[in-house]
Write an enzyme that holds these catalytic residues in place. Structure first.
Site, PDB file in Angstrom:
ATOM      1  N   ASN A  12      25.842 -36.290 -16.672  1.00 54.71           N
ATOM      2  CA  ASN A  12      24.628 -36.537 -15.900  1.00 54.71           C
ATOM      3  C   ASN A  12      25.021 -36.564 -14.424  1.00 54.71           C
ATOM      4  OD1 ASN A  12      22.298 -37.481 -14.718  1.00 54.71           O
ATOM      5  ND2 ASN A  12      22.447 -39.560 -15.572  1.00 54.71           N
ATOM      6  N   LYS A  14      23.174 -36.662 -11.908  1.00 53.32           N
ATOM      7  CA  LYS A  14      22.205 -37.421 -11.094  1.00 53.32           C
ATOM      8  C   LYS A  14      21.809 -36.595  -9.869  1.00 53.32           C
ATOM      9  CE  LYS A  14      24.310 -41.565 -12.886  1.00 53.32           C
ATOM     10  NZ  LYS A  14      24.380 -43.001 -12.863  1.00 53.32           N
ATOM     11  N   HIS A  99      16.382 -42.729 -18.858  1.00 52.21           N
ATOM     12  CA  HIS A  99      17.615 -43.264 -18.257  1.00 52.21           C
ATOM     13  C   HIS A  99      17.274 -44.579 -17.545  1.00 52.21           C
ATOM     14  CE1 HIS A  99      21.066 -43.651 -15.578  1.00 52.21           C
ATOM     15  NE2 HIS A  99      21.707 -42.851 -16.410  1.00 52.21           N
ATOM     16  N   SER A 217      30.337 -46.019 -17.239  1.00 48.29           N
ATOM     17  CA  SER A 217      31.692 -45.987 -16.665  1.00 48.29           C
ATOM     18  C   SER A 217      32.739 -45.409 -17.623  1.00 48.29           C
ATOM     19  CB  SER A 217      32.099 -47.390 -16.186  1.00 48.29           C
ATOM     20  OG  SER A 217      31.219 -47.827 -15.162  1.00 48.29           O
TER      21      SER A 217
HETATM   22  C1  PEP Z   1      24.909 -42.632 -16.458  1.00 46.08           C
HETATM   23  O1  PEP Z   1      24.356 -42.519 -15.394  1.00 46.08           O
HETATM   24  O2  PEP Z   1      24.320 -42.257 -17.475  1.00 46.08           O
HETATM   25  C2  PEP Z   1      26.248 -43.217 -16.511  1.00 46.08           C
HETATM   26  C3  PEP Z   1      26.723 -43.560 -17.660  1.00 46.08           C
HETATM   27  O3  PEP Z   1      26.898 -43.356 -15.311  1.00 46.08           O
HETATM   28  P1  PEP Z   1      28.445 -43.796 -15.107  1.00 46.08           P
HETATM   29  O4  PEP Z   1      29.257 -42.983 -16.057  1.00 46.08           O
HETATM   30  O5  PEP Z   1      28.722 -43.469 -13.674  1.00 46.08           O
HETATM   31  O6  PEP Z   1      28.522 -45.251 -15.387  1.00 46.08           O
END
Ligand code: PEP
Length: 262
Positions: A12, A14, A99, A217
């Site tokens: 993702n 974003k 999300h 993360s």
């Molecule tokens: C996400 O936005 O779906 C996500 C899991 O972000 P991150 O991996 O940066 O925590």
């Protein structure tokens, strides 16, 4: 009978990467995993880069295109929104729905998530439905109720047969972009709970086949431990998906069998 669920790892991106930068990132991902078909790989760039990425994925059978959001209506006066048909025209196969950032910043409710899931399925787009609790809900012990509501309301009234290709992403809000991950045991317990809710309220057959991704993360350093849990069928990756090598490394971890228990 045990069922083999093919792992699915989605990136993702974003609101990051122009179309030109997206091409570079896809090339980095190709260097790592272009021929790695043990895992379904989904890239979810911003809307403005979908077309560029779509062209690059045209002949790559193991890497799919995904969008980060979709509007529930087929068309109409919804300034700034994008429909299922528009995404399908660009050969999107998946779409992230609900999300936590959409829920938090754009006030998307479980009822709206449900409408979007219905629209996506009707248009032959596979939804990646995000669920997850806040830190307060985790610490107060209400996380089960929160997930129960998100799943049962978010998928209410959708015929069992339509849910065969759905993916659920369990993403604890407190782990998204924070560097803090659920422990593998915590994630496994929660995934098993999610599968149980689907088994009880939708069907045991859908639950058995359902791929449940973990998100929050995920990085190359923690991916293997998380991805080798029995109810974890992949990852939804935010930050680390913007680095082609890191993302590829996570994909490769997903494709390696868990070591046999001693
Ligand atoms: C996400 O936005 O779906 C996500 C899991 O972000 P991150 O991996 O940066 O925590």
């Amino acid at each position: 009978m045990a069922i083999l669920r093919k792992k699915i790892v989605a990136g993702n991106w974003k609101m990051n990467r122009t179309a030109a930068d997206a091409r570079k990132l896809v090339n980095e991902v190709f260097l790592g995993v272009k021929k790695f078909d043990a895992v379904d790989i989904v890239l979810c760039p911003p809307f403005t880069a979908l077309s560029a990425v779509s062209e690059m994925l045209a002949d790559v059978p193991n890497v799919f295109l995904g969008a980060q959001n979709v509007h529930q209506a087929a068309s109409g006066a919804y300034t700034g929104e994008i429909s299922v048909e528009m995404l399908r025209e660009l050969h999107c196969r998946y779409v992230i729905i609900g999300h936590s950032e959409r829920r938090q910043y754009f006030h998307e409710s479980d009822e709206l998530v449900c409408q979007k899931v219905k629209a996506a399925l009707a248009g032959n787009l596979r939804p990646i439905v995000c669920v997850g609790e806040t830190l307060e809900e985790r610490e107060s012990g209400s996380w089960r109720d929160v997930l129960f509501r998100q799943i049962t309301v978010g998928l209410q009234g959708i015929p069992e047969s339509d849910l065969a290709d759905m993916v659920i992403a369990y993403e604890p809000v407190w782990a998204i972009g924070t560097g803090r991950t659920a422990t593998p045991e915590q994630a496994q317990e929660t995934h098993a709970y999610v599968r149980g809710v689907v088994a009880q309220h939708i069907s045991a057959e859908v639950a058995r086949k359902l791929r449940i991704q973990y998100g929050g993360s995920v990085k190359p350093e923690n991916a293997a431990e998380i991805l080798h849990q029995p109810d974890i069928d992949g990852a939804l990756v935010g930050g680390a998906s913007l680095d082609g090598r890191a993302f590829s490394s996570i994909v490769l971890s997903a494709g390696v069998e868990a070591p046999a228990a001693a």
